[in-house]
Design a protein around this motif. Sequence first.
Motif, PDB file in Angstrom:
ATOM      1  N   ILE A 126     -24.362   6.105 -35.645  1.00 46.03           N
ATOM      2  CA  ILE A 126     -23.600   5.554 -34.527  1.00 46.03           C
ATOM      3  C   ILE A 126     -22.243   5.066 -35.022  1.00 46.03           C
ATOM      4  N   GLN A 127     -21.220   5.262 -34.199  1.00 45.96           N
ATOM      5  CA  GLN A 127     -19.904   4.728 -34.510  1.00 45.96           C
ATOM      6  C   GLN A 127     -19.807   3.297 -34.002  1.00 45.96           C
ATOM      7  N   TYR A 128     -19.218   2.421 -34.803  1.00 43.34           N
ATOM      8  CA  TYR A 128     -19.048   1.020 -34.431  1.00 43.34           C
ATOM      9  C   TYR A 128     -17.557   0.725 -34.250  1.00 43.34           C
ATOM     10  N   LEU A 129     -17.244   0.088 -33.129  1.00 42.93           N
ATOM     11  CA  LEU A 129     -15.863  -0.286 -32.832  1.00 42.93           C
ATOM     12  C   LEU A 129     -15.808  -1.770 -32.469  1.00 42.93           C
ATOM     13  N   GLY A 130     -14.645  -2.369 -32.667  1.00 40.30           N
ATOM     14  CA  GLY A 130     -14.479  -3.766 -32.292  1.00 40.30           C
ATOM     15  C   GLY A 130     -14.866  -4.718 -33.403  1.00 40.30           C
ATOM     16  N   ASP A 131     -14.842  -6.001 -33.066  1.00 37.97           N
ATOM     17  CA  ASP A 131     -15.160  -7.077 -33.999  1.00 37.97           C
ATOM     18  C   ASP A 131     -15.927  -8.142 -33.237  1.00 37.97           C
ATOM     19  N   GLN A 173     -10.523  -9.643 -27.943  1.00 36.49           N
ATOM     20  CA  GLN A 173      -9.417  -8.739 -27.636  1.00 36.49           C
ATOM     21  C   GLN A 173      -9.583  -7.392 -28.331  1.00 36.49           C
ATOM     22  N   ILE A 174     -10.044  -7.403 -29.575  1.00 41.08           N
ATOM     23  CA  ILE A 174     -10.239  -6.149 -30.299  1.00 41.08           C
ATOM     24  C   ILE A 174     -11.326  -5.304 -29.628  1.00 41.08           C
ATOM     25  N   CYS A 175     -12.352  -5.965 -29.117  1.00 43.07           N
ATOM     26  CA  CYS A 175     -13.422  -5.241 -28.416  1.00 43.07           C
ATOM     27  C   CYS A 175     -12.914  -4.655 -27.102  1.00 43.07           C
ATOM     28  N   LYS A 176     -12.108  -5.413 -26.369  1.00 39.10           N
ATOM     29  CA  LYS A 176     -11.473  -4.888 -25.149  1.00 39.10           C
ATOM     30  C   LYS A 176     -10.650  -3.651 -25.466  1.00 39.10           C
ATOM     31  N   GLU A 177      -9.827  -3.756 -26.493  1.00 41.39           N
ATOM     32  CA  GLU A 177      -8.940  -2.650 -26.850  1.00 41.39           C
ATOM     33  C   GLU A 177      -9.724  -1.416 -27.272  1.00 41.39           C
ATOM     34  N   ILE A 223     -21.070   1.957 -30.437  1.00 41.50           N
ATOM     35  CA  ILE A 223     -21.288   0.527 -30.234  1.00 41.50           C
ATOM     36  C   ILE A 223     -19.944  -0.195 -30.155  1.00 41.50           C
ATOM     37  N   ILE A 224     -19.769  -1.002 -29.126  1.00 43.66           N
ATOM     38  CA  ILE A 224     -18.674  -1.971 -29.083  1.00 43.66           C
ATOM     39  C   ILE A 224     -19.294  -3.312 -29.467  1.00 43.66           C
ATOM     40  N   LYS A 225     -18.858  -3.867 -30.550  1.00 48.92           N
ATOM     41  CA  LYS A 225     -19.521  -5.045 -31.106  1.00 48.92           C
ATOM     42  C   LYS A 225     -19.464  -6.244 -30.162  1.00 48.92           C
ATOM     43  N   GLY A 226     -20.223  -7.263 -30.508  1.00 45.96           N
ATOM     44  CA  GLY A 226     -20.482  -8.370 -29.594  1.00 45.96           C
ATOM     45  C   GLY A 226     -19.398  -9.409 -29.471  1.00 45.96           C
ATOM     46  N   GLY A 227     -18.218  -8.981 -29.059  1.00 47.51           N
ATOM     47  CA  GLY A 227     -17.141  -9.933 -28.835  1.00 47.51           C
ATOM     48  C   GLY A 227     -17.097 -10.482 -27.427  1.00 47.51           C
ATOM     49  N   PHE A 228     -18.114 -10.184 -26.639  1.00 48.39           N
ATOM     50  CA  PHE A 228     -18.148 -10.602 -25.240  1.00 48.39           C
ATOM     51  C   PHE A 228     -19.195 -11.696 -25.040  1.00 48.39           C
ATOM     52  N   ALA A 229     -19.020 -12.460 -23.989  1.00 52.56           N
ATOM     53  CA  ALA A 229     -19.934 -13.576 -23.731  1.00 52.56           C
ATOM     54  C   ALA A 229     -19.992 -13.850 -22.237  1.00 52.56           C
ATOM     55  N   SER A 230     -20.950 -14.688 -21.844  1.00 52.52           N
ATOM     56  CA  SER A 230     -21.046 -15.163 -20.460  1.00 52.52           C
ATOM     57  C   SER A 230     -21.724 -16.523 -20.479  1.00 52.52           C
ATOM     58  N   GLY A 231     -21.546 -17.264 -19.384  1.00 53.86           N
ATOM     59  CA  GLY A 231     -22.189 -18.569 -19.268  1.00 53.86           C
ATOM     60  C   GLY A 231     -21.265 -19.738 -19.476  1.00 53.86           C
ATOM     61  N   TYR A 232     -19.978 -19.452 -19.725  1.00 56.71           N
ATOM     62  CA  TYR A 232     -19.002 -20.534 -19.881  1.00 56.71           C
ATOM     63  C   TYR A 232     -17.625 -19.959 -19.591  1.00 56.71           C
ATOM     64  N   LYS A 283     -14.089 -13.784 -20.011  1.00 54.64           N
ATOM     65  CA  LYS A 283     -13.015 -13.042 -19.348  1.00 54.64           C
ATOM     66  C   LYS A 283     -12.957 -11.606 -19.855  1.00 54.64           C
ATOM     67  N   GLY A 284     -13.113 -11.441 -21.167  1.00 52.22           N
ATOM     68  CA  GLY A 284     -13.130 -10.087 -21.728  1.00 52.22           C
ATOM     69  C   GLY A 284     -14.328  -9.291 -21.250  1.00 52.22           C
ATOM     70  N   TYR A 285     -15.461  -9.953 -21.127  1.00 46.87           N
ATOM     71  CA  TYR A 285     -16.685  -9.311 -20.616  1.00 46.87           C
ATOM     72  C   TYR A 285     -16.461  -8.814 -19.192  1.00 46.87           C
ATOM     73  N   ALA A 286     -15.898  -9.673 -18.354  1.00 39.78           N
ATOM     74  CA  ALA A 286     -15.613  -9.276 -16.969  1.00 39.78           C
ATOM     75  C   ALA A 286     -14.619  -8.120 -16.921  1.00 39.78           C
ATOM     76  N   PHE A 287     -13.618  -8.186 -17.804  1.00 37.48           N
ATOM     77  CA  PHE A 287     -12.601  -7.134 -17.831  1.00 37.48           C
ATOM     78  C   PHE A 287     -13.231  -5.765 -18.103  1.00 37.48           C
ATOM     79  N   VAL A 288     -14.051  -5.676 -19.162  1.00 42.37           N
ATOM     80  CA  VAL A 288     -14.597  -4.362 -19.512  1.00 42.37           C
ATOM     81  C   VAL A 288     -15.603  -3.886 -18.472  1.00 42.37           C
ATOM     82  N   LEU A 289     -16.341  -4.795 -17.847  1.00 39.94           N
ATOM     83  CA  LEU A 289     -17.282  -4.378 -16.808  1.00 39.94           C
ATOM     84  C   LEU A 289     -16.536  -3.832 -15.593  1.00 39.94           C
ATOM     85  N   ASN A 290     -15.487  -4.524 -15.191  1.00 47.03           N
ATOM     86  CA  ASN A 290     -14.695  -4.038 -14.056  1.00 47.03           C
ATOM     87  C   ASN A 290     -13.994  -2.726 -14.380  1.00 47.03           C
TER      88      ASN A 290
END
Length: 271
Positions: free
Chosen positions: A8-13, A18-22, A63-72, A78-85
């Motif tokens: 598997i290819q891994y991208l992001g940090d 921001q790196i995961c969004k990009e 894989i886009i690494k786990g730079g996203f979050a929710s619950g706060y 914000k990045g999580y919402a961005f990529v989902l939208n």
Amino acid sequence: MKAKFAGIQYLGDSDVTQICKEAVIQLIHAGEDINDVKILTFEQAYSNAHALLLTLRYDIQVIIKGGFASGYSGEGPKGYAFVLNLLRNYTDSINEYIISKSIFESVSNSSLTVKDIEYINSIKPVRPARWYDSAYIHQERERSIFSEFPLTIPMALLDPRLIELALDFNRNPDSAIMGAYRKLESIVRERTGLHNESSTRLLKKAFQVNDSILHWGDLDSGESIGRASLFSNVFMAYRNNRAHQEPRHNLSDDIREFMLINQLFVLESEG
């Protein structure tokens, strides 16, 4: 027995949203088909961490690494919402899966095994789907989402005679655009023999007078007149102003103008 790592290819940090969004933006911008999105969620006491497992064409997985979050509130959600939208514009197959801390750490360390992937593929998605809520809370307007895409010239669409100028575009957009106007003028002058006319009179004589030297024989008169008018109108509306003004340093406007000139090159080649 030694674990077999998944191919598997891994991208992001995992530490930088921001790196995961990009990474997601670059995949879409490069024209990749995203057929399936698995949200890999590690649930914690007060917030959730998220990575993405994307399936592209030919069943290639990224894989886009786990730079996203929710619950706060913060950059992670914000990045999580961005990529989902963003992703829901490209696929209807988006599901969330709860994974263990150890698997999430393997995502971060670029060390998922074949067994890990088999496990992820075997578990049931979260129901009812809750990722909609995260996307809705921080919903981005469609224009603001796509405004984060790279500002680049679509090279595949260019008339070959503009390639050399396009390669120098990022260094000096104004020079590339003016060079394109001059090149088009030179081409029309050579084809018509009208070497002593101003640019505006040149284009009118070349395309717009009765029995014009350059024309599109397979079009009706209305379409032909419309195309002819486009040449002189673009020069009057854009070229003349640019020639007498300081460069504006607005890259998005410069790209649009360059692509407008490109369309004139395409039309000239058909005439």
